[in-house]
Enzyme design. Structure first.
Site, mmCIF file in Angstrom:
data_model
loop_
_atom_site.group_PDB
_atom_site.id
_atom_site.type_symbol
_atom_site.label_atom_id
_atom_site.label_comp_id
_atom_site.label_asym_id
_atom_site.label_seq_id
_atom_site.Cartn_x
_atom_site.Cartn_y
_atom_site.Cartn_z
ATOM 1 N N MET A 101 0.798 -1.230 0.000
ATOM 2 C CA MET A 101 0.000 0.000 0.000
ATOM 3 C C MET A 101 0.834 1.284 0.000
ATOM 4 O O MET A 101 0.392 2.308 0.519
ATOM 5 C CB MET A 101 -0.942 -0.007 1.214
ATOM 6 C CG MET A 101 -1.933 -1.152 1.217
ATOM 7 S SD MET A 101 -2.991 -1.182 -0.239
ATOM 8 C CE MET A 101 -4.055 0.194 0.143
ATOM 9 N N HIS B 177 -4.057 -5.941 -9.220
ATOM 10 C CA HIS B 177 -5.067 -4.946 -8.852
ATOM 11 C C HIS B 177 -6.453 -5.565 -9.040
ATOM 12 O O HIS B 177 -6.690 -6.225 -10.059
ATOM 13 C CB HIS B 177 -4.903 -3.705 -9.744
ATOM 14 C CG HIS B 177 -5.859 -2.615 -9.400
ATOM 15 N ND1 HIS B 177 -5.679 -1.780 -8.310
ATOM 16 C CD2 HIS B 177 -7.024 -2.233 -9.975
ATOM 17 C CE1 HIS B 177 -6.694 -0.939 -8.249
ATOM 18 N NE2 HIS B 177 -7.518 -1.186 -9.240
ATOM 19 N N ASP C 72 3.138 5.750 -13.210
ATOM 20 C CA ASP C 72 1.770 6.113 -12.814
ATOM 21 C C ASP C 72 1.086 4.944 -12.117
ATOM 22 O O ASP C 72 1.199 3.802 -12.572
ATOM 23 C CB ASP C 72 0.954 6.515 -14.043
ATOM 24 C CG ASP C 72 1.552 7.730 -14.722
ATOM 25 O OD1 ASP C 72 1.928 8.679 -14.004
ATOM 26 O OD2 ASP C 72 1.683 7.703 -15.964
HETATM 27 C C1 GRF Z 1 -5.773 -7.690 -3.291
HETATM 28 O O1 GRF Z 1 -7.124 -7.513 -3.602
HETATM 29 C C2 GRF Z 1 -4.900 -7.079 -4.356
HETATM 30 O O2 GRF Z 1 -5.452 -7.156 -5.642
HETATM 31 C C3 GRF Z 1 -4.812 -5.647 -3.923
HETATM 32 O O3 GRF Z 1 -4.750 -5.691 -2.518
HETATM 33 C C4 GRF Z 1 -5.354 -6.898 -2.052
HETATM 34 C C5 GRF Z 1 -4.337 -7.595 -1.235
HETATM 35 O O4 GRF Z 1 -4.860 -8.747 -0.592
HETATM 36 N N1 GRF Z 1 -3.699 -4.974 -4.537
HETATM 37 P P1 GRF Z 1 -3.875 -9.799 0.048
HETATM 38 O O5 GRF Z 1 -3.033 -9.064 1.078
HETATM 39 O O6 GRF Z 1 -3.043 -10.383 -1.051
HETATM 40 O O7 GRF Z 1 -4.769 -10.811 0.689
#
Ligand code: GRF
Length: 217
Positions: free
Chosen positions: A92, A111, A145
């Protein structure tokens, strides 16, 4: 031949990390997960890595004064572990253009939408609000981006009447867990690769690289 050394970067529960760990445990998988890095000390995914015997590093963004310092620490951990390839899996933090360029072609993300629609955050909620009938997930190269780099593969799922954020997220997540390892494998086997701003595929890859309900093995 030495297997490609992969780092998975996480911030949370790590269910995609688990899917990658499970795939890489197969003897024919062309890479090994050699490091898991979290920017959050309490990320649940760290436990999954430890259980699988994979080295972990916490690079807590909060202790750095700038994004560049944070990324220098990330790079230090990656270089020390001799990492060749990075998978972001629920990581994140936005990475700078400098970091994305340094790792260009060797840095991918998953994503939970059919990009370029619904980039950014709160995508399940936004998809339900928009009334879309088809949702899905995308694995793409990371570029400067956010959520905008060249697409490697996608999987589609229906949005069903009565869906909530939770039910839709769960249906997409099930596909994420298949799509991510499948796309990673394509890249590591050089069956898909970055050429300029596009991804090109071997003839062995069906339908122009589009993975609709991707292979489970
Ligand atoms: C997933 O939905 C992924 O696509 C997004 O964040 C979420 C992460 O879930 N980028 P996890 O930590 O892999 O369970």
């Amino acid at each position: 031949m030495a297997r490609t050394k992969i780092a998975v970067l996480i911030s949370g529960r790590g269910s995609n990390l688990q899917a990658l760990i499970d795939a890489a445990a197969q003897p024919d998988f062309p890479g090994e997960i050699a490091l898991v890095i979290s920017n959050r000390p309490k990320a649940g995914g760290l436990e999954r890595a430890t259980k699988a015997g994979i080295p972990i590093e916490v690079v807590d963004h909060k202790v750095f004064e700038s994004r560049d310092d944070f990324e220098a620490a990330l790079n230090h951990a990656l270089k020390t572990a001799k990492i060749d390839f990075i998978c972001l899996a629920g990581f994140m933090r936005v990475l700078t253009a400098g970091f994305a360029n340094d790792w260009r072609g060797r840095l991918i993300n998953i994503h939970p939408s059919l990009l370029p629609s619904f980039e950014g955050l709160h995508v399940h909620e936004r998809m339900i609000q928009a009334g879309v009938k088809i949702a899905g997930c995308t694995v793409h190269f990371v570029s400067a981006d956010v959520d905008a780099g060249p697409i490697i593969g996608q999987a589609a799922v229906p949005v069903l009447p009565g869906d909530t954020e939770e039910t839709l997220a769960a249906r997409i997540l099930e596909q994420e867990h298949k799509l991510y390892p499948a796309c990673l494998k394509l890249l590591l086997e050089n069956k898909a690769r970055l050429l300029g701003a596009n991804v090109i595929y071997d003839d062995s890859v069906a339908a122009n690289g589009t993975l609709i309900n991707p292979p489970t093995d």
